[in-house]
Design a protein around this motif. Structure first.
Motif, PDB file in Angstrom:
ATOM      1  N   SER A 161      29.455  32.035  76.544  1.00 51.84           N
ATOM      2  CA  SER A 161      30.865  32.174  76.906  1.00 51.84           C
ATOM      3  C   SER A 161      31.118  31.626  78.305  1.00 51.84           C
ATOM      4  CB  SER A 161      31.296  33.645  76.827  1.00 51.84           C
ATOM      5  OG  SER A 161      31.159  34.150  75.512  1.00 51.84           O
ATOM      6  N   GLY A 162      30.207  31.920  79.235  1.00 53.38           N
ATOM      7  CA  GLY A 162      30.348  31.426  80.596  1.00 53.38           C
ATOM      8  C   GLY A 162      30.248  29.910  80.672  1.00 53.38           C
ATOM      9  N   ILE A 163      29.333  29.333  79.916  1.00 48.21           N
ATOM     10  CA  ILE A 163      29.164  27.875  79.918  1.00 48.21           C
ATOM     11  C   ILE A 163      30.415  27.188  79.363  1.00 48.21           C
ATOM     12  CG2 ILE A 163      27.868  25.961  78.903  1.00 48.21           C
ATOM     13  CD1 ILE A 163      25.401  27.822  78.941  1.00 48.21           C
ATOM     14  N   VAL A 164      30.942  27.725  78.250  1.00 49.91           N
ATOM     15  CA  VAL A 164      32.119  27.112  77.627  1.00 49.91           C
ATOM     16  C   VAL A 164      33.325  27.191  78.561  1.00 49.91           C
ATOM     17  CG1 VAL A 164      33.795  27.341  75.755  1.00 49.91           C
ATOM     18  CG2 VAL A 164      31.348  27.445  75.254  1.00 49.91           C
ATOM     19  N   LYS A 165      33.544  28.331  79.189  1.00 51.36           N
ATOM     20  CA  LYS A 165      34.689  28.462  80.099  1.00 51.36           C
ATOM     21  C   LYS A 165      34.543  27.529  81.302  1.00 51.36           C
ATOM     22  CE  LYS A 165      34.503  33.030  80.254  1.00 51.36           C
ATOM     23  NZ  LYS A 165      34.824  34.438  80.604  1.00 51.36           N
ATOM     24  N   ALA A 166      33.333  27.363  81.793  1.00 50.13           N
ATOM     25  CA  ALA A 166      33.111  26.445  82.916  1.00 50.13           C
ATOM     26  C   ALA A 166      33.429  25.013  82.502  1.00 50.13           C
ATOM     27  CB  ALA A 166      31.665  26.562  83.398  1.00 50.13           C
ATOM     28  N   GLN A 167      33.050  24.632  81.277  1.00 50.99           N
ATOM     29  CA  GLN A 167      33.357  23.288  80.796  1.00 50.99           C
ATOM     30  C   GLN A 167      34.858  23.101  80.602  1.00 50.99           C
ATOM     31  OE1 GLN A 167      31.109  21.785  77.488  1.00 50.99           O
ATOM     32  NE2 GLN A 167      29.140  22.442  78.312  1.00 50.99           N
ATOM     33  N   MET A 168      35.534  24.134  80.131  1.00 47.56           N
ATOM     34  CA  MET A 168      36.990  24.055  79.975  1.00 47.56           C
ATOM     35  C   MET A 168      37.664  23.793  81.319  1.00 47.56           C
ATOM     36  SD  MET A 168      37.825  27.218  77.406  1.00 47.56           S
ATOM     37  CE  MET A 168      37.388  27.200  75.674  1.00 47.56           C
ATOM     38  N   LYS A 169      37.267  24.535  82.326  1.00 44.59           N
ATOM     39  CA  LYS A 169      37.856  24.380  83.656  1.00 44.59           C
ATOM     40  C   LYS A 169      37.600  22.975  84.206  1.00 44.59           C
ATOM     41  CE  LYS A 169      37.377  29.293  84.779  1.00 44.59           C
ATOM     42  NZ  LYS A 169      36.633  30.317  85.572  1.00 44.59           N
ATOM     43  N   GLU A 170      36.397  22.478  84.006  1.00 43.20           N
ATOM     44  CA  GLU A 170      36.045  21.158  84.493  1.00 43.20           C
ATOM     45  C   GLU A 170      36.854  20.079  83.772  1.00 43.20           C
ATOM     46  OE1 GLU A 170      34.160  18.465  86.983  1.00 43.20           O
ATOM     47  OE2 GLU A 170      34.246  20.671  87.052  1.00 43.20           O
ATOM     48  N   GLN A 171      37.023  20.226  82.453  1.00 45.58           N
ATOM     49  CA  GLN A 171      37.813  19.261  81.685  1.00 45.58           C
ATOM     50  C   GLN A 171      39.268  19.245  82.134  1.00 45.58           C
ATOM     51  OE1 GLN A 171      37.414  19.667  77.421  1.00 45.58           O
ATOM     52  NE2 GLN A 171      35.194  19.873  77.538  1.00 45.58           N
ATOM     53  N   PRO A 226      24.295  22.330  77.419  1.00 46.12           N
ATOM     54  CA  PRO A 226      23.049  21.808  78.016  1.00 46.12           C
ATOM     55  C   PRO A 226      21.897  22.784  77.775  1.00 46.12           C
ATOM     56  CG  PRO A 226      24.888  21.663  79.564  1.00 46.12           C
ATOM     57  CD  PRO A 226      25.351  22.521  78.429  1.00 46.12           C
ATOM     58  N   THR A 227      20.819  22.303  77.179  1.00 48.73           N
ATOM     59  CA  THR A 227      19.707  23.184  76.819  1.00 48.73           C
ATOM     60  C   THR A 227      19.109  23.871  78.039  1.00 48.73           C
ATOM     61  OG1 THR A 227      19.196  21.765  74.930  1.00 48.73           O
ATOM     62  CG2 THR A 227      17.482  23.292  75.622  1.00 48.73           C
ATOM     63  N   LYS A 228      19.099  23.183  79.168  1.00 55.43           N
ATOM     64  CA  LYS A 228      18.516  23.780  80.368  1.00 55.43           C
ATOM     65  C   LYS A 228      19.273  25.032  80.812  1.00 55.43           C
ATOM     66  CE  LYS A 228      21.071  20.834  83.618  1.00 55.43           C
ATOM     67  NZ  LYS A 228      20.948  19.847  84.727  1.00 55.43           N
ATOM     68  N   GLU A 229      20.546  25.144  80.438  1.00 61.71           N
ATOM     69  CA  GLU A 229      21.345  26.296  80.852  1.00 61.71           C
ATOM     70  C   GLU A 229      21.153  27.502  79.934  1.00 61.71           C
ATOM     71  OE1 GLU A 229      25.414  25.498  81.815  1.00 61.71           O
ATOM     72  OE2 GLU A 229      24.987  23.479  82.523  1.00 61.71           O
ATOM     73  N   ILE A 230      20.488  27.306  78.796  1.00 61.94           N
ATOM     74  CA  ILE A 230      20.267  28.426  77.872  1.00 61.94           C
ATOM     75  C   ILE A 230      18.775  28.630  77.595  1.00 61.94           C
ATOM     76  CG2 ILE A 230      22.508  28.257  76.727  1.00 61.94           C
ATOM     77  CD1 ILE A 230      21.144  26.674  74.479  1.00 61.94           C
ATOM     78  N   GLN A 231      17.915  27.909  78.307  1.00 65.11           N
ATOM     79  CA  GLN A 231      16.473  27.936  78.045  1.00 65.11           C
ATOM     80  C   GLN A 231      15.926  29.358  78.061  1.00 65.11           C
ATOM     81  OE1 GLN A 231      14.979  24.537  77.730  1.00 65.11           O
ATOM     82  NE2 GLN A 231      13.753  25.870  76.423  1.00 65.11           N
ATOM     83  N   GLY A 232      16.365  30.146  79.024  1.00 68.22           N
ATOM     84  CA  GLY A 232      15.845  31.511  79.147  1.00 68.22           C
ATOM     85  C   GLY A 232      16.332  32.456  78.082  1.00 68.22           C
ATOM     86  N   SER A 233      17.350  32.063  77.316  1.00 65.97           N
ATOM     87  CA  SER A 233      17.905  32.929  76.280  1.00 65.97           C
ATOM     88  C   SER A 233      17.393  32.608  74.897  1.00 65.97           C
ATOM     89  CB  SER A 233      19.438  32.827  76.293  1.00 65.97           C
ATOM     90  OG  SER A 233      19.985  33.166  77.546  1.00 65.97           O
ATOM     91  N   LEU A 234      16.753  31.457  74.717  1.00 63.28           N
ATOM     92  CA  LEU A 234      16.327  31.020  73.384  1.00 63.28           C
ATOM     93  C   LEU A 234      15.189  31.885  72.850  1.00 63.28           C
ATOM     94  CD1 LEU A 234      16.325  27.137  73.926  1.00 63.28           C
ATOM     95  CD2 LEU A 234      17.985  28.473  72.611  1.00 63.28           C
TER      96      LEU A 234
END
Length: 242
Positions: A161-171, A226-234
């Motif tokens: 959720s945090g990654i998606v919202k950050a991408q929305m703001k950037e777009q 980006p896989t690097k941003e979720i690596q610790g959750s996989l």
């Protein structure tokens, strides 16, 4: 009603030929990728139109897997056709017309032992709305994967959720034509196990249907994670994302 039953029966017979005949006879080839062929359920009369593809999976080299997937597809397509007929009856009773339903499917992604089918449904009345559903199949086990299967615990929801919202703001910062429901999403936004997704070329892609996170005019919205941003959750066994 008789015509409706006849169309369903004809589609069932056609699909059954693949479920219990064609797929069993398929000989696997390393050069042949999974693909879809189709049977159809249709209805046309003044003011009403339905065109529903029944996707039939072939080419996996696994007859049992194909039969299971095709049985699910057949059930979903027939249910959709019956829903159309019921809604048409309701509209006729109200003296209304102008209702169309189109359902199509395609192979969205294939690789790393996964096959993803995209099922798209568009309903049109005064305006149109498209809803997309993804079916990601593990070709090794035959299981349909949920988003939660990729992660070790429920913490993935907050991370994604945090990654998606950050991408929305950037777009939105880079493109004034982009607009998301950020005020609402900041208060109530949670990505759950039923979130539409697919994996393509080792990347997780989240899909949001028309009108869910942005105005209808933006259509279906996708976000590559980006896989690097979720690596610790996989999940420890998850090696398809890179």
């Amino acid at each position: 009603m008789i015509g409706s039953r006849f169309k369903i029966a004809a589609a069932l017979l056609t699909a059954a030929a693949f479920l219990f005949g064609g797929s069993m006879a398929y000989a696997a080839s390393p050069d042949v990728a999974p693909s879809l062929t189709f049977s159809m359920l249709t209805h046309q009369e003044e003011g009403f139109d339905a065109s529903i593809q029944i996707p039939i999976l072939v080419g996996t080299g696994n007859a049992d897997l194909e039969a299971a997937v095709n049985a699910r597809s057949l059930e979903a397509s027939v249910a959709l056709y019956r829903d159309f007929m019921s809604k048409m009856a309701e509209l006729k009773a109200e003296g209304s017309k102008n209702y169309a339903l189109t359902a199509v499917s395609k192979v969205a992604a294939y690789g790393d032992g996964l096959l993803t089918l995209e099922h798209s449904r568009t309903e049109a009345m005064a305006s149109s709305e498209t809803v997309v559903r993804y079916e990601t199949i593990d070709l090794g086990t035959g299981r349909e994967l949920a988003l939660s299967d990729l992660f070790k615990d429920d913490g993935y929801s907050k991370v994604l959720s945090g990654i998606v919202k950050a991408q929305m703001k950037e777009q939105m910062k880079k493109d004034e034509s982009k607009s998301y429901f950020l005020d609402e999403l900041e208060k109530n936004f949670e990505i759950g196990k039923d979130q539409p997704f697919y994996i393509e070329s080792g990347k997780l892609v989240l899909v949001f249907n028309q009108g869910t996170v942005a105005p209808y005019s933006m259509g279906t919205c996708t976000f590559e994670i980006p896989t690097k941003e979720i690596q610790g959750s996989l999940a420890p066994s998850q090696n398809r994302l890179r």
